[in-house]
Design an enzyme around this catalytic site. Structure first.
Site, mmCIF file in Angstrom:
data_model
loop_
_atom_site.group_PDB
_atom_site.id
_atom_site.type_symbol
_atom_site.label_atom_id
_atom_site.label_comp_id
_atom_site.label_asym_id
_atom_site.label_seq_id
_atom_site.Cartn_x
_atom_site.Cartn_y
_atom_site.Cartn_z
ATOM 1 N N CYS A 68 0.954 -1.361 -0.173
ATOM 2 C CA CYS A 68 0.100 0.125 0.142
ATOM 3 C C CYS A 68 0.718 1.339 -0.076
ATOM 4 O O CYS A 68 0.262 2.229 -0.223
ATOM 5 C CB CYS A 68 -0.843 -0.272 1.223
ATOM 6 S SG CYS A 68 -2.046 -1.306 1.126
ATOM 7 N N HIS B 100 -3.556 7.276 2.067
ATOM 8 C CA HIS B 100 -3.977 5.777 1.486
ATOM 9 C C HIS B 100 -5.187 5.714 2.232
ATOM 10 O O HIS B 100 -5.614 5.777 3.421
ATOM 11 C CB HIS B 100 -2.946 4.644 1.992
ATOM 12 C CG HIS B 100 -3.651 3.597 1.721
ATOM 13 N ND1 HIS B 100 -3.752 2.990 0.769
ATOM 14 C CD2 HIS B 100 -3.457 2.416 2.936
ATOM 15 C CE1 HIS B 100 -4.138 1.556 0.975
ATOM 16 N NE2 HIS B 100 -3.899 1.091 2.172
ATOM 17 N N ASN C 263 -10.103 -0.806 -0.093
ATOM 18 C CA ASN C 263 -8.630 -0.402 0.108
ATOM 19 C C ASN C 263 -8.152 -1.025 -1.455
ATOM 20 O O ASN C 263 -8.082 -2.355 -1.471
ATOM 21 C CB ASN C 263 -8.122 -1.145 1.168
ATOM 22 C CG ASN C 263 -6.591 -0.959 1.341
ATOM 23 O OD1 ASN C 263 -5.963 -0.615 0.436
ATOM 24 N ND2 ASN C 263 -5.835 -1.380 2.413
HETATM 25 N N1 COA Z 1 -18.353 -8.914 9.429
HETATM 26 C C1 COA Z 1 -18.680 -9.041 10.738
HETATM 27 N N2 COA Z 1 -17.874 -9.188 11.891
HETATM 28 C C2 COA Z 1 -16.830 -9.328 11.388
HETATM 29 C C3 COA Z 1 -15.955 -9.133 10.428
HETATM 30 C C4 COA Z 1 -16.811 -8.700 9.227
HETATM 31 N N3 COA Z 1 -16.459 -8.631 8.055
HETATM 32 N N4 COA Z 1 -14.749 -9.355 10.513
HETATM 33 C C5 COA Z 1 -14.458 -9.269 11.933
HETATM 34 N N5 COA Z 1 -15.562 -9.448 12.574
HETATM 35 C C6 COA Z 1 -15.910 -9.632 14.010
HETATM 36 C C7 COA Z 1 -14.791 -10.453 14.560
HETATM 37 O O1 COA Z 1 -14.871 -11.683 14.391
HETATM 38 C C8 COA Z 1 -15.049 -10.098 16.105
HETATM 39 O O2 COA Z 1 -15.923 -11.060 16.731
HETATM 40 P P1 COA Z 1 -15.889 -11.456 17.965
HETATM 41 O O3 COA Z 1 -15.874 -9.974 18.890
HETATM 42 O O4 COA Z 1 -17.105 -12.336 18.091
HETATM 43 O O5 COA Z 1 -14.767 -12.234 18.117
HETATM 44 C C9 COA Z 1 -15.583 -8.628 15.956
HETATM 45 O O6 COA Z 1 -16.281 -8.549 14.540
HETATM 46 C C10 COA Z 1 -14.680 -7.634 16.287
HETATM 47 O O7 COA Z 1 -13.516 -7.635 15.524
HETATM 48 P P2 COA Z 1 -12.379 -6.904 15.673
HETATM 49 O O8 COA Z 1 -11.188 -7.468 14.491
HETATM 50 O O9 COA Z 1 -11.743 -6.577 16.926
HETATM 51 O O10 COA Z 1 -12.768 -5.733 14.887
HETATM 52 P P3 COA Z 1 -12.010 -4.175 14.891
HETATM 53 O O11 COA Z 1 -12.732 -3.098 15.422
HETATM 54 O O12 COA Z 1 -10.587 -4.408 15.300
HETATM 55 O O13 COA Z 1 -12.103 -4.075 13.166
HETATM 56 C C11 COA Z 1 -10.754 -4.164 11.273
HETATM 57 C C12 COA Z 1 -11.394 -4.814 12.390
HETATM 58 C C13 COA Z 1 -9.796 -5.170 10.321
HETATM 59 C C14 COA Z 1 -11.654 -3.323 10.682
HETATM 60 C C15 COA Z 1 -9.628 -3.077 12.031
HETATM 61 O O14 COA Z 1 -8.937 -4.049 12.740
HETATM 62 C C16 COA Z 1 -8.646 -2.512 10.807
HETATM 63 O O15 COA Z 1 -9.157 -1.673 9.989
HETATM 64 N N6 COA Z 1 -7.443 -2.523 10.871
HETATM 65 C C17 COA Z 1 -6.656 -2.200 9.871
HETATM 66 C C18 COA Z 1 -6.629 -3.008 8.635
HETATM 67 C C19 COA Z 1 -5.941 -2.430 7.556
HETATM 68 O O16 COA Z 1 -6.219 -1.185 7.228
HETATM 69 N N7 COA Z 1 -5.263 -3.128 6.753
HETATM 70 C C20 COA Z 1 -4.697 -2.740 5.493
HETATM 71 C C21 COA Z 1 -3.605 -1.752 5.863
HETATM 72 S S1 COA Z 1 -2.972 -1.175 4.290
#
Ligand code: COA
Length: 330
Positions: free
Chosen positions: A127, A257, A287
């Site tokens: 990215c 980004h 993304n």
């Molecule tokens: N739909 C529904 N539920 C989902 C899900 C989806 N697509 N993906 C994960 N969940 C669930 C998880 O299983 C978890 O459930 P649980 O509490 O029963 O275990 C719950 O939602 C919370 O998950 P969590 O990972 O804590 O969510 P979060 O608030 O941290 O958000 C991301 C997850 C991925 C959106 C966040 O961590 C993020 O944006 N990270 C950066 C990722 C990124 O930008 N990557 C590329 C960088 S270039």
């Protein structure tokens, strides 16, 4: 001598996949995706594109647009170095999802665009790929080695997505963006580039090479929280480093980004800069990795939101963990 972005171009495939489409094939829903990421839909390069041409075709269309826009501009404005595409002497493509291991996507583009005698190569920095490519172009132009460089960001993340992994599948889309960067003795151009890798966190976000497993998707592994924390900590830091010689009030836009609207909001908050300065289109594209910054830039340009003399700070972050920023005067 500065490296000036004289034109942009972008392309995304027609096919869109909405959050509701995804909730039909995995345990997710529109509300979760929108509130956690800001994404509403993404564009996917489907069967319409042969598998060995996806990145190539998206990039080619973005390059055609950027080159045509540059040629049009050259007719009406005095652009120091660029008259038409035959002036391009280097092509740099930021991509981590090329169709082929070799030749470089840049070489395939060069042939298709009919550009002879240019240097051409790819840069793989996920990215942060477009920031790395633009920084490289700036260095070559500043050193007086090349004059007109086609800088491209393209990624086809859909070819890596494991559609059974809701934690990553909902985040990404496909697309390409390009910019013609020319040597200029005007006031406009790149002021400062900064590029870093953390030196740790390589396992926080990765995908094995596609040739590890020919029959299945390579898949992606992501520690979402770690990547999120890294992005909201390091992006403001690198932006501060890039803009240290100027007053932040003078920056018109921070073009980040597009990974997650919450990351963009957190960076805005940490920099104490209003969200109006952080244009975003993640809702429509997801993304798109190396393509997200040039797609956003192109959108601003087409909407007439960029004026000569505007100060813009671009910032990228992602797998590596790598991050970087470019401060430029438009
Ligand atoms: N739909 C529904 N539920 C989902 C899900 C989806 N697509 N993906 C994960 N969940 C669930 C998880 O299983 C978890 O459930 P649980 O509490 O029963 O275990 C719950 O939602 C919370 O998950 P969590 O990972 O804590 O969510 P979060 O608030 O941290 O958000 C991301 C997850 C991925 C959106 C966040 O961590 C993020 O944006 N990270 C950066 C990722 C990124 O930008 N990557 C590329 C960088 S270039």
């Amino acid at each position: 001598m500065t490296a000036e972005i004289i034109s942009t171009g972008a392309f995304v495939p027609e096919k869109t996949v909405t959050n509701d489409d995804l909730s039909g094939i995995m345990d997710t829903n529109d509300e979760w995706i929108r509130t956690r990421t800001g994404i509403g839909e993404r564009h996917i390069a489907d069967e319409e594109f042969p598998n060995d041409e996806k990145a190539f075709v998206l990039a080619l269309k973005a390059c055609e647009r950027a080159l045509n826009n540059a040629s049009e501009k050259a007719k009406t404005e005095k652009t120091a170095s660029f008259k038409d595409r035959s002036d391009i002497d280097m092509i740099i493509v930021g991509t981590s999802t090329p169709d082929f291991s070799f030749p470089a996507t840049a070489c395939r583009l060069q042939e298709a665009l009919g550009i002879e005698n240019a240097a051409a190569f790819d840069i793989s920095l996920a990215c942060t790929g477009f920031i790395a490519a633009l920084s490289t172009a700036d260095a070559y132009i500043r050193a007086g080695v090349y004059k007109n460089i086609l800088v491209v960001g393209v990624d086809v993340l859909s070819r890596l997505i494991d559609w059974s992994d809701r934690g990553t599948a909902v985040l990404f889309g496909d697309g390409a963006g390009a910019a013609v960067v020319s040597a200029s003795d005007s006031e406009s151009g790149v002021i400062k580039t900064v590029l870093h890798s953390a030196g740790s966190g390589a396992k926080a976000l990765y995908s094995k090479s596609m040739y590890f497993n020919e029959d299945e998707k390579a898949g992606m592994s992501m520690d979402g929280k770690k990547v999120y924390d890294f992005a909201v900590r390091k992006t403001p830091e690198v932006i501060r480093e890039a803009v240290e010689s100027i007053n932040c009030d003078d920056v018109k836009y921070y073009v980040l980004h597009q990974a997650n609207i919450r990351i963009i909001e957190a960076v805005s908050k940490r920099l104490k800069e209003p969200m109006e300065k952080f244009p975003h289109n993640i809702g429509r594209y997801g993304n798109t990795s190396a393509a997200s910054i040039p797609i956003m830039l192109d959108e601003l340009e087409r909407e007439g939101r960029l004026k000569k003399g505007d100060l813009i700070c671009l910032a990228g972050f992602g797998a590596g963990l790598a991050y970087g920023a470019v401060l430029l005067k438009f």
